[in-house]
Motif scaffolding. Structure first.
Motif, PDB file in Angstrom:
ATOM      1  N   PRO A   1      -2.305  -1.194   6.733  1.00 17.07           N
ATOM      2  CA  PRO A   1      -1.290  -1.552   5.911  1.00 17.07           C
ATOM      3  C   PRO A   1      -0.705  -0.076   5.278  1.00 17.07           C
ATOM      4  O   PRO A   1       0.324  -0.127   4.673  1.00 17.07           O
ATOM      5  CB  PRO A   1      -1.949  -2.263   4.802  1.00 17.07           C
ATOM      6  N   GLN A   2      -1.218   0.846   5.782  1.00 14.79           N
ATOM      7  CA  GLN A   2      -0.602   2.333   5.157  1.00 14.79           C
ATOM      8  C   GLN A   2       0.295   3.024   6.286  1.00 14.79           C
ATOM      9  O   GLN A   2      -0.216   3.052   7.478  1.00 14.79           O
ATOM     10  CB  GLN A   2      -1.787   3.344   4.465  1.00 14.79           C
ATOM     11  N   ARG A   3       1.081   3.580   5.757  1.00 10.76           N
ATOM     12  CA  ARG A   3       2.237   4.090   6.659  1.00 10.76           C
ATOM     13  C   ARG A   3       1.817   5.794   6.578  1.00 10.76           C
ATOM     14  O   ARG A   3       2.045   6.366   5.291  1.00 10.76           O
ATOM     15  CB  ARG A   3       3.630   4.118   6.296  1.00 10.76           C
ATOM     16  N   VAL A   4       1.418   6.273   7.527  1.00 14.81           N
ATOM     17  CA  VAL A   4       1.180   7.709   7.340  1.00 14.81           C
ATOM     18  C   VAL A   4       2.213   8.494   7.853  1.00 14.81           C
ATOM     19  O   VAL A   4       2.193   8.528   9.195  1.00 14.81           O
ATOM     20  CB  VAL A   4      -0.373   8.024   7.945  1.00 14.81           C
ATOM     21  N   TYR A   5       2.938   9.275   7.203  1.00 14.91           N
ATOM     22  CA  TYR A   5       4.042   9.930   7.811  1.00 14.91           C
ATOM     23  C   TYR A   5       3.647  11.457   8.289  1.00 14.91           C
ATOM     24  O   TYR A   5       2.622  11.758   8.022  1.00 14.91           O
ATOM     25  CB  TYR A   5       4.952  10.272   6.545  1.00 14.91           C
ATOM     26  N   VAL A   6       4.216  11.767   9.332  1.00 16.18           N
ATOM     27  CA  VAL A   6       3.845  12.805  10.479  1.00 16.18           C
ATOM     28  C   VAL A   6       4.736  14.023  10.296  1.00 16.18           C
ATOM     29  O   VAL A   6       6.150  13.956  10.270  1.00 16.18           O
ATOM     30  CB  VAL A   6       3.970  12.226  11.823  1.00 16.18           C
ATOM     31  N   GLU A   7       4.254  15.123   9.811  1.00 16.11           N
ATOM     32  CA  GLU A   7       4.823  16.204   9.943  1.00 16.11           C
ATOM     33  C   GLU A   7       4.913  16.763  11.377  1.00 16.11           C
ATOM     34  O   GLU A   7       4.023  16.766  12.321  1.00 16.11           O
ATOM     35  CB  GLU A   7       4.140  17.520   8.968  1.00 16.11           C
ATOM     36  N   LEU A   8       6.425  17.291  11.983  1.00 15.85           N
ATOM     37  CA  LEU A   8       6.461  17.485  13.264  1.00 15.85           C
ATOM     38  C   LEU A   8       6.781  18.934  13.402  1.00 15.85           C
ATOM     39  O   LEU A   8       7.616  19.555  12.652  1.00 15.85           O
ATOM     40  CB  LEU A   8       7.684  16.852  13.698  1.00 15.85           C
ATOM     41  N   GLU A   9       6.160  19.702  14.084  1.00 18.11           N
ATOM     42  CA  GLU A   9       6.305  21.166  14.584  1.00 18.11           C
ATOM     43  C   GLU A   9       7.915  21.205  15.240  1.00 18.11           C
ATOM     44  O   GLU A   9       8.512  22.041  14.916  1.00 18.11           O
ATOM     45  CB  GLU A   9       5.224  21.815  15.249  1.00 18.11           C
ATOM     46  N   THR A  10       8.063  20.444  16.018  1.00 12.65           N
ATOM     47  CA  THR A  10       9.331  20.370  16.800  1.00 12.65           C
ATOM     48  C   THR A  10       9.912  19.084  16.883  1.00 12.65           C
ATOM     49  O   THR A  10      11.022  18.985  16.147  1.00 12.65           O
ATOM     50  CB  THR A  10       9.220  21.060  18.221  1.00 12.65           C
ATOM     51  N   THR A  11       9.748  18.352  17.569  1.00  9.46           N
ATOM     52  CA  THR A  11      10.292  17.117  17.858  1.00  9.46           C
ATOM     53  C   THR A  11       9.297  15.742  17.675  1.00  9.46           C
ATOM     54  O   THR A  11       8.316  15.954  17.834  1.00  9.46           O
ATOM     55  CB  THR A  11      10.965  16.913  19.260  1.00  9.46           C
ATOM     56  N   PRO A  12      10.012  14.554  17.598  1.00 10.49           N
ATOM     57  CA  PRO A  12       8.972  13.594  17.679  1.00 10.49           C
ATOM     58  C   PRO A  12       8.142  13.188  18.942  1.00 10.49           C
ATOM     59  O   PRO A  12       6.980  12.315  18.872  1.00 10.49           O
ATOM     60  CB  PRO A  12       9.902  12.309  17.214  1.00 10.49           C
ATOM     61  N   TRP A  13       8.872  13.638  20.010  1.00  8.74           N
ATOM     62  CA  TRP A  13       8.187  13.447  21.419  1.00  8.74           C
ATOM     63  C   TRP A  13       7.787  14.603  21.939  1.00  8.74           C
ATOM     64  O   TRP A  13       8.691  15.467  21.827  1.00  8.74           O
ATOM     65  CB  TRP A  13       8.902  12.429  22.182  1.00  8.74           C
ATOM     66  N   ILE A  14       6.742  14.546  22.754  1.00  4.48           N
ATOM     67  CA  ILE A  14       6.450  15.806  23.482  1.00  4.48           C
ATOM     68  C   ILE A  14       6.372  15.277  24.978  1.00  4.48           C
ATOM     69  O   ILE A  14       5.372  14.219  25.258  1.00  4.48           O
ATOM     70  CB  ILE A  14       5.258  16.734  23.001  1.00  4.48           C
TER      71      ILE A  14
ATOM     72  N   VAL B   1       0.749  -1.092   0.066  1.00  5.86           N
ATOM     73  CA  VAL B   1       0.083  -0.101   0.001  1.00  5.86           C
ATOM     74  C   VAL B   1       0.890   1.292  -0.131  1.00  5.86           C
ATOM     75  O   VAL B   1       1.766   1.237   0.788  1.00  5.86           O
ATOM     76  CB  VAL B   1      -0.861  -0.111   1.326  1.00  5.86           C
ATOM     77  N   PRO B   2       0.551   2.215  -0.853  1.00  7.70           N
ATOM     78  CA  PRO B   2       1.473   3.448  -0.941  1.00  7.70           C
ATOM     79  C   PRO B   2       1.648   4.207   0.437  1.00  7.70           C
ATOM     80  O   PRO B   2       0.568   4.099   1.123  1.00  7.70           O
ATOM     81  CB  PRO B   2       0.820   4.403  -2.141  1.00  7.70           C
ATOM     82  N   HIS B   3       2.608   4.724   0.753  1.00 11.69           N
ATOM     83  CA  HIS B   3       2.798   5.776   2.021  1.00 11.69           C
ATOM     84  C   HIS B   3       1.852   6.968   1.814  1.00 11.69           C
ATOM     85  O   HIS B   3       1.652   7.368   0.529  1.00 11.69           O
ATOM     86  CB  HIS B   3       4.086   5.878   2.223  1.00 11.69           C
ATOM     87  N   CYS B   4       1.448   7.686   2.661  1.00 13.42           N
ATOM     88  CA  CYS B   4       0.691   8.937   2.764  1.00 13.42           C
ATOM     89  C   CYS B   4       1.508   9.981   3.282  1.00 13.42           C
ATOM     90  O   CYS B   4       2.305   9.765   4.462  1.00 13.42           O
ATOM     91  CB  CYS B   4      -0.526   8.599   3.606  1.00 13.42           C
ATOM     92  N   TYR B   5       1.600  11.019   2.802  1.00 14.32           N
ATOM     93  CA  TYR B   5       2.605  12.262   3.373  1.00 14.32           C
ATOM     94  C   TYR B   5       1.405  13.489   3.227  1.00 14.32           C
ATOM     95  O   TYR B   5       0.568  13.637   2.651  1.00 14.32           O
ATOM     96  CB  TYR B   5       3.451  12.572   2.253  1.00 14.32           C
TER      97      TYR B   5
END
Length: 171
Positions: free
Chosen positions: A78-91, A15-19
């Protein structure tokens, strides 16, 4: 990851990734960014629709991970949804008893503390680098004053390269 997600990956491996459709802000809130929102402007200037549904938030949190290139994603079946981060991967959310929890509810062990030019406090943990939530700065100050953490200086713009994460994953 959830068993149902693992099963979906086996059943539909290509399944194609999502951006561009999911984002995480500096307060640990998730945002959906449909086509209209994406055309309206970049994250975080135009955030999108904040996700408030408890079960969806828990599902995202359980299936939040990083690829080999430092791009963070939510494995949605089955789909990888990539995340846009404002700062860091963890808050990080600090607890009165000294426990550090991620925005997804995962417990973390602090390895070091970092303070940028804008006064933002970051913690490097066994899970990775994250920003301390603004509402928890009084607890963070107590930890510093007690000698639990000794923040080192850093430059915010250099953190993604140093800690190997991408703020804006792309195909």
């Amino acid at each position: 990851m959830d068993d149902i997600v693992q099963a979906a990956l086996k059943k539909w491996p290509n399944v194609p990734h999502c951006y561009g459709w999911l984002a995480l802000d500096a307060r640990g809130d998730w945002y959906m960014r449909d086509d209209r929102i994406q055309r309206s402007g970049p994250f975080p200037r135009v955030k999108g629709s904040r996700i408030d549904h408890d079960k969806l938030l828990a599902f995202i949190g359980r299936n939040y991970d990083c690829d080999e290139h430092g791009a963070w994603f939510f494995q949605n079946g089955p789909q990888r949804v990539y995340v846009e981060l404002e700062t860091t991967p963890w808050i990080w959310r600090l607890q009165p008893d000294g426990t550090v929890l991620s925005h997804t509810g995962r417990r973390a062990q602090v390895e070091s503390a970092w303070l940028d030019e804008g006064g933002h406090l970051y913690l490097l943990t066994d899970l990775g680098l994250g920003l301390v939530h603004t509402q928890d700065m009084s607890l963070a100050a107590e930890a510093v004053e007690a000698g639990h953490w000794t923040p080192q200086d850093c430059i915010a713009a250099k953190l993604p390269a140093i800690h190997r994460f991408q703020r804006r994953p792309h195909p």
